[in-house]
Design an enzyme around this catalytic site. Structure first.
Site, PDB file in Angstrom:
ATOM      1  N   SER A   1       6.175 -93.720 -36.797  1.00  0.00           N
ATOM      2  CA  SER A   1       6.795 -94.870 -37.466  1.00  0.00           C
ATOM      3  C   SER A   1       8.058 -95.376 -36.781  1.00  0.00           C
ATOM      4  O   SER A   1       8.491 -96.494 -37.043  1.00  0.00           O
ATOM      5  CB  SER A   1       7.115 -94.534 -38.925  1.00  0.00           C
ATOM      6  OG  SER A   1       7.993 -93.429 -39.017  1.00  0.00           O
TER       7      SER A   1
ATOM      8  N   ASP B   1      15.888 -97.047 -44.960  1.00  0.00           N
ATOM      9  CA  ASP B   1      15.422 -96.247 -46.096  1.00  0.00           C
ATOM     10  C   ASP B   1      15.783 -94.785 -45.831  1.00  0.00           C
ATOM     11  O   ASP B   1      16.714 -94.513 -45.077  1.00  0.00           O
ATOM     12  CB  ASP B   1      13.914 -96.450 -46.323  1.00  0.00           C
ATOM     13  CG  ASP B   1      13.076 -96.171 -45.076  1.00  0.00           C
ATOM     14  OD1 ASP B   1      13.542 -95.407 -44.202  1.00  0.00           O
ATOM     15  OD2 ASP B   1      11.960 -96.700 -44.968  1.00  0.00           O
TER      16      ASP B   1
ATOM     17  N   HIS C   1      14.226 -94.203 -41.797  1.00  0.00           N
ATOM     18  CA  HIS C   1      14.200 -95.132 -40.673  1.00  0.00           C
ATOM     19  C   HIS C   1      15.477 -95.957 -40.539  1.00  0.00           C
ATOM     20  O   HIS C   1      16.010 -96.440 -41.539  1.00  0.00           O
ATOM     21  CB  HIS C   1      13.010 -96.090 -40.822  1.00  0.00           C
ATOM     22  CG  HIS C   1      11.715 -95.392 -41.064  1.00  0.00           C
ATOM     23  ND1 HIS C   1      11.189 -95.224 -42.334  1.00  0.00           N
ATOM     24  CD2 HIS C   1      10.843 -94.802 -40.210  1.00  0.00           C
ATOM     25  CE1 HIS C   1      10.038 -94.566 -42.243  1.00  0.00           C
ATOM     26  NE2 HIS C   1       9.806 -94.297 -40.968  1.00  0.00           N
TER      27      HIS C   1
END
Length: 359
Positions: free
Chosen positions: A50, A332, A335
């Site tokens: 991610s 968040d 990230h």
């Protein structure tokens, strides 16, 4: 130690799962940064998770396609695990090309758009299989190899001016704990992860990629879930110490590979120290926004059971977003924001120039 490791990674698993599946679209990177040095990359191929994914997960399965993800760029959810651009976009901008198209969207892109490379990264995945049922890195490289074999998009001579980004952000370790494996096996498993990373790096290079950048593991003890207990004031140094074994082994692998090739083919992007530098300086750089509380996330759930992007059965949002994402390093619980990534790559810029462009 056993309980500490389990606590750390159980929290990490929870965050990964809830953010990825309670949570992809190419970006037009700037075509600036023209370096007059021998190596001028024209393509970027991306593998990993991610931190690098720009849109490979289907919309129905990823919160990266839900509001408020993407509010800074492109102004709506676009498959990135951030409010805007991520690591892939900033590396592409640095080398002076557009951000590579996600593999999932390749059939919708014209040939001109494909000339900048391709992104095979999937959020939540690891070097090995994880709790996320998506292609691990071996499979991602298999997909890349198949594309090269068909010869419909890329040809071997083109790869001599290419760069690869290989992101390993820790999902293998969260999966290790999810399987309830004993902590006594953890050091050996770290070696397995790094050994497989070495195999992956060798494969990518053997396929013809000229330069390969692999980030060190970021300071996991600085993630918001673990700084919450200090009101987002201090990283957990015990947890960060666990990261050092991975990074030390990775350094040894990269040194060995470069010694074998007799070139600086393999490059470590020192995310660990870049993150810590940004935290220490609070992002203070000319023209950048200062992070008053760099360890505090911008987007959070209203309570423990909710995360950034959560809504209830009536569609009522169950999260809070800070007034200005540019003043936050973390988007968040896992990230960085676009501004966070911008600051990290600002720290990395000098070493990138020396190792990726000049070398």
């Amino acid at each position: 130690m056993d309980s500490l490791i389990k606590l750390f990674f159980c929290l990490f698993i929870f965050l990964c799962t809830s953010l990825l599946f309670g949570e992809i679209n190419g970006v037009e990177g700037s075509n600036q940064n023209h370096h007059l040095y021998p190596f001028r990359p024209t393509k970027l191929f991306v593998f990993g998770d991610s931190y690098a994914d720009t849109g490979n997960i289907k919309k129905a399965f990823s919160s990266s396609w839900k509001f408020p993800y993407g509010i800074t760029f492109p102004g709506k959810p676009a498959g990135r695990f951030s409010d805007g651009r991520v690591a892939t976009d900033f590396l592409a901008k640095f080398v002076g090309i557009k951000s590579p198209i996600p593999y999932f969207w390749k059939d919708y892109a014209g040939k001109k758009r494909l000339q900048y490379g391709m992104n095979f990264a999937y959020g939540g995945t690891g070097v090995f299989n994880t709790q996320t049922p998506l292609p691990n890195m071996t499979t991602q490289i298999d997909i890349f190899q198949n594309i090269l074999t068909t010869g419909d998009i890329y040809y071997p001579p083109e790869l001599t001016s290419s760069v690869a980004l290989v992101s390993v952000a820790g999902n293998d370790y969260s999966n290790f704990i999810a399987l309830n494996r004993p902590a006594s096996e953890f050091p050996a498993f770290i070696k397995q992860v790094v050994d497989q990373t070495e195999v992956n790096l060798r494969r990518i290079h053997a396929l013809g990629v000229k330069k390969i950048a692999v980030p060190s593991l970021q300071p996991l003890g600085c993630l918001p879930p673990f700084t919450f207990v200090t009101s987002f004031q201090r990283c957990n140094e015990t947890q960060n110490a666990l990261v050092n074994l991975h990074n030390n082994l990775l350094q040894q692998v990269v040194a060995k590979l470069n010694n074998e090739t007799k070139q600086s083919t393999f490059i470590i992007l020192d995310l660990y120290n870049a993150f810590l530098t940004v935290f220490k300086n609070k992002g203070s750089n000319p023209g950048s926004t200062r992070f008053e509380s760099p360890l505090k996330p911008c987007c959070v759930g209203v309570s423990r059971e909710y995360n950034c992007g959560s809504v209830d059965e009536k569609g009522v949002k169950k999260y809070i977003v800070c007034d200005n994402p540019k003043t936050a390093f973390f988007w968040d619980g896992l990230h960085p924001t676009e501004e966070g990534w911008r600051s990290v790559y600002s720290v990395l810029r000098e070493s990138l120039t020396a190792s990726l462009i000049k070398a």
